[in-house]
Motif scaffolding. Structure first.
Motif, PDB file in Angstrom:
ATOM      1  N   SER A 157       1.038  -2.810  13.532  1.00 27.26           N
ATOM      2  CA  SER A 157      -0.499  -3.253  12.663  1.00 27.26           C
ATOM      3  C   SER A 157      -1.319  -3.426  13.434  1.00 27.26           C
ATOM      4  O   SER A 157      -1.288  -3.752  14.605  1.00 27.26           O
ATOM      5  N   THR A 158      -1.945  -2.934  11.877  1.00 28.70           N
ATOM      6  CA  THR A 158      -3.613  -2.845  13.121  1.00 28.70           C
ATOM      7  C   THR A 158      -4.778  -4.011  11.928  1.00 28.70           C
ATOM      8  O   THR A 158      -4.605  -3.665  10.683  1.00 28.70           O
ATOM      9  N   TYR A 159      -5.848  -4.244  12.160  1.00 19.86           N
ATOM     10  CA  TYR A 159      -6.845  -4.716  11.379  1.00 19.86           C
ATOM     11  C   TYR A 159      -8.503  -5.227  12.327  1.00 19.86           C
ATOM     12  O   TYR A 159      -8.244  -5.413  12.671  1.00 19.86           O
ATOM     13  N   ASN A 160      -9.047  -3.216  12.301  1.00 17.16           N
ATOM     14  CA  ASN A 160      -9.838  -3.630  12.721  1.00 17.16           C
ATOM     15  C   ASN A 160      -9.764  -4.494  14.469  1.00 17.16           C
ATOM     16  O   ASN A 160     -11.457  -4.682  15.254  1.00 17.16           O
ATOM     17  N   ASP A 190      -1.853   0.308   8.746  1.00 16.25           N
ATOM     18  CA  ASP A 190      -3.531  -0.147   8.807  1.00 16.25           C
ATOM     19  C   ASP A 190      -4.027  -0.837   7.632  1.00 16.25           C
ATOM     20  O   ASP A 190      -4.291  -0.714   6.573  1.00 16.25           O
ATOM     21  N   ASP A 191      -3.917  -2.183   7.948  1.00 15.95           N
ATOM     22  CA  ASP A 191      -4.462  -3.555   6.655  1.00 15.95           C
ATOM     23  C   ASP A 191      -5.952  -3.394   6.402  1.00 15.95           C
ATOM     24  O   ASP A 191      -6.932  -4.445   5.716  1.00 15.95           O
ATOM     25  N   GLY A 192      -6.309  -1.895   6.347  1.00 18.10           N
ATOM     26  CA  GLY A 192      -7.500  -2.376   5.811  1.00 18.10           C
ATOM     27  C   GLY A 192      -8.958  -2.053   6.923  1.00 18.10           C
ATOM     28  O   GLY A 192     -10.095  -2.637   6.057  1.00 18.10           O
ATOM     29  N   SER A 193      -8.786  -1.659   7.875  1.00 22.10           N
ATOM     30  CA  SER A 193     -10.041  -1.252   9.010  1.00 22.10           C
ATOM     31  C   SER A 193     -10.952   0.136   8.118  1.00 22.10           C
ATOM     32  O   SER A 193     -10.577   0.200   7.633  1.00 22.10           O
ATOM     33  N   THR A 194     -11.950  -0.625   8.925  1.00 21.10           N
ATOM     34  CA  THR A 194     -13.580   0.166   8.827  1.00 21.10           C
ATOM     35  C   THR A 194     -13.089   1.485   9.282  1.00 21.10           C
ATOM     36  O   THR A 194     -11.861   1.445   9.707  1.00 21.10           O
ATOM     37  N   PHE A 229      -5.865 -10.357   3.810  1.00 25.37           N
ATOM     38  CA  PHE A 229      -4.474 -10.371   4.470  1.00 25.37           C
ATOM     39  C   PHE A 229      -3.374  -9.873   3.916  1.00 25.37           C
ATOM     40  O   PHE A 229      -2.895  -9.981   2.819  1.00 25.37           O
ATOM     41  N   GLN A 230      -3.144  -8.129   3.318  1.00 22.92           N
ATOM     42  CA  GLN A 230      -2.121  -7.073   2.747  1.00 22.92           C
ATOM     43  C   GLN A 230      -1.423  -7.133   3.646  1.00 22.92           C
ATOM     44  O   GLN A 230      -0.865  -5.847   3.875  1.00 22.92           O
ATOM     45  N   LYS A 231      -0.920  -7.356   5.441  1.00 20.88           N
ATOM     46  CA  LYS A 231      -0.169  -6.521   5.842  1.00 20.88           C
ATOM     47  C   LYS A 231       1.164  -6.622   5.343  1.00 20.88           C
ATOM     48  O   LYS A 231       1.829  -5.566   5.559  1.00 20.88           O
ATOM     49  N   THR A 232       2.403  -7.511   4.725  1.00 24.23           N
ATOM     50  CA  THR A 232       3.241  -7.001   3.979  1.00 24.23           C
ATOM     51  C   THR A 232       3.241  -5.370   3.297  1.00 24.23           C
ATOM     52  O   THR A 232       4.408  -5.026   3.818  1.00 24.23           O
ATOM     53  N   ILE A 233       2.438  -5.547   2.565  1.00 24.73           N
ATOM     54  CA  ILE A 233       2.456  -4.129   2.289  1.00 24.73           C
ATOM     55  C   ILE A 233       2.092  -3.217   2.302  1.00 24.73           C
ATOM     56  O   ILE A 233       2.322  -1.843   2.216  1.00 24.73           O
ATOM     57  N   ILE A 234       1.415  -2.994   3.643  1.00 18.47           N
ATOM     58  CA  ILE A 234       1.153  -2.133   4.553  1.00 18.47           C
ATOM     59  C   ILE A 234       2.104  -1.806   5.308  1.00 18.47           C
ATOM     60  O   ILE A 234       2.600   0.123   5.537  1.00 18.47           O
ATOM     61  N   LEU A 235       2.942  -2.523   5.577  1.00 20.58           N
ATOM     62  CA  LEU A 235       4.112  -2.464   6.561  1.00 20.58           C
ATOM     63  C   LEU A 235       5.361  -1.618   5.305  1.00 20.58           C
ATOM     64  O   LEU A 235       5.917  -0.993   6.092  1.00 20.58           O
ATOM     65  N   ASN A 236       4.725  -1.979   4.594  1.00 17.29           N
ATOM     66  CA  ASN A 236       5.783  -0.879   3.591  1.00 17.29           C
ATOM     67  C   ASN A 236       5.361   0.275   3.056  1.00 17.29           C
ATOM     68  O   ASN A 236       7.040   0.842   3.084  1.00 17.29           O
ATOM     69  N   ARG A 292       4.605 -10.678  -1.395  1.00 16.91           N
ATOM     70  CA  ARG A 292       3.751 -11.622  -1.823  1.00 16.91           C
ATOM     71  C   ARG A 292       3.189 -12.337  -0.681  1.00 16.91           C
ATOM     72  O   ARG A 292       2.477 -13.180  -0.793  1.00 16.91           O
ATOM     73  N   MET A 293       3.722 -12.175   0.651  1.00 15.88           N
ATOM     74  CA  MET A 293       3.251 -13.408   1.643  1.00 15.88           C
ATOM     75  C   MET A 293       2.187 -12.270   2.389  1.00 15.88           C
ATOM     76  O   MET A 293       2.397 -10.995   3.072  1.00 15.88           O
TER      77      MET A 293
END
Length: 275
Positions: free
Chosen positions: A11-14, A40-44, A72-79, A203-204
């Protein structure tokens, strides 16, 4: 082309500078039959550019899954990353955790039907995090307590996490009061078990979102192996500006329901069963 034995989900973010060091860590692994999926939870675009520039030098396949930044939507991108995996066994870590060169080998050696594996991490201060070079990773200096102390690391019992003595590792894993839980920075399990649990609860947000998956696996009868002192990665420092009290409150309520109702599957996961 044959499937890899293990899919590593990062997992990563910026944090492209940290991610670069982490990918160097995986390039130096003893066990080599794996793919890497970057969640990637929405990095540039800087993160995408880094990944593309590194592809030619990395000895493994890299898949970059990304969605737009919407908090913060880490659970969605992990899925999403789970769906992209080609392996039957998944190892989850973070894009700010550099793995020791035996990290994947340890997970590979301890995988077993009916279990997931639970490791920890060794936190580094910001100045040492910045100082680590590609050569330090290749030569494994950043996992050497003597080298880290020379960089200013303070003495602590926690420094035992970096031991390479197998007997000592086994003893410390046995005596640690820390429970073996699903930790997002260092845990692995069979894809079939994760699919049965329906992945992460989308949801988390921040705060126990990884452990909740482990709690459902426990409810389903799985056990956890403690690898806190065996599967080693060092955690690079960073601020946590995304943490909000309401996230923690919501997540705590979801985890409480998982425990009290002994849920083995979420209705808000990989296969959405509820809106």
């Amino acid at each position: 082309m044959s499937k890899p034995q293990i899919a590593i989900v990062l997992s990563t973010y910026n944090q492209p500078e940290w991610l670069k060091k982490v990918l160097w860590g995986y390039a130096n692994q003893q066990f080599k039959d794996f793919e890497v999926i970057i969640a990637d939870d929405g990095s540039t675009a800087e993160t995408k550019t880094l990944i593309e520039s590194m592809r030619p030098e990395l000895p493994f396949e890299v898949t970059h899954v990304w969605h737009e930044d919407n908090g913060f939507q880490k659970t969605i991108i992990l899925n999403t990353a789970i769906k992209a995996a080609n392996a039957e066994y998944l190892l989850f870590s973070d894009g700010d955790c550099i793995p020791r060169n035996d990290f994947v080998a340890v997970h590979a050696a301890h995988r077993e039907a009916g279990y997931f594996l639970s490791g920890g991490y060794f936190k580094l201060p910001m100045d040492i995090s910045k100082a680590i070079t590609q050569e330090d990773i290749a030569q494994q200096r950043c996992f050497d307590v003597a080298w880290l102390k020379a960089q200013g690391l303070k003495s602590s019992f926690k420094n035992n996490k970096l031991t390479t003595n197998a007997a000592k590792q086994k003893f410390l894993n046995w005596i640690t009061p820390t429970e073996a839980t699903w930790n997002g920075h260092n845990s692995s399990g069979w894809l079939s078990d994760i699919l049965t649990a329906n992945g992460f609860d989308q949801r988390m947000q921040y705060g126990g979102e990884d452990r909740e998956l482990g709690e459902r696996l426990f409810n389903a009868g799985l056990k956890a192996k403690q690898l806190r002192y065996t599967a080693i990665c060092v955690h690079l420092d960073h601020p946590r500006g995304y943490v909000k009290p309401e996230m923690l409150t919501k997540n705590a309520a979801i985890r409480k329901t998982t425990k009290t109702q002994k849920l083995t599957r979420t209705a808000y996961g990989l296969a959405a069963e509820k809106a």
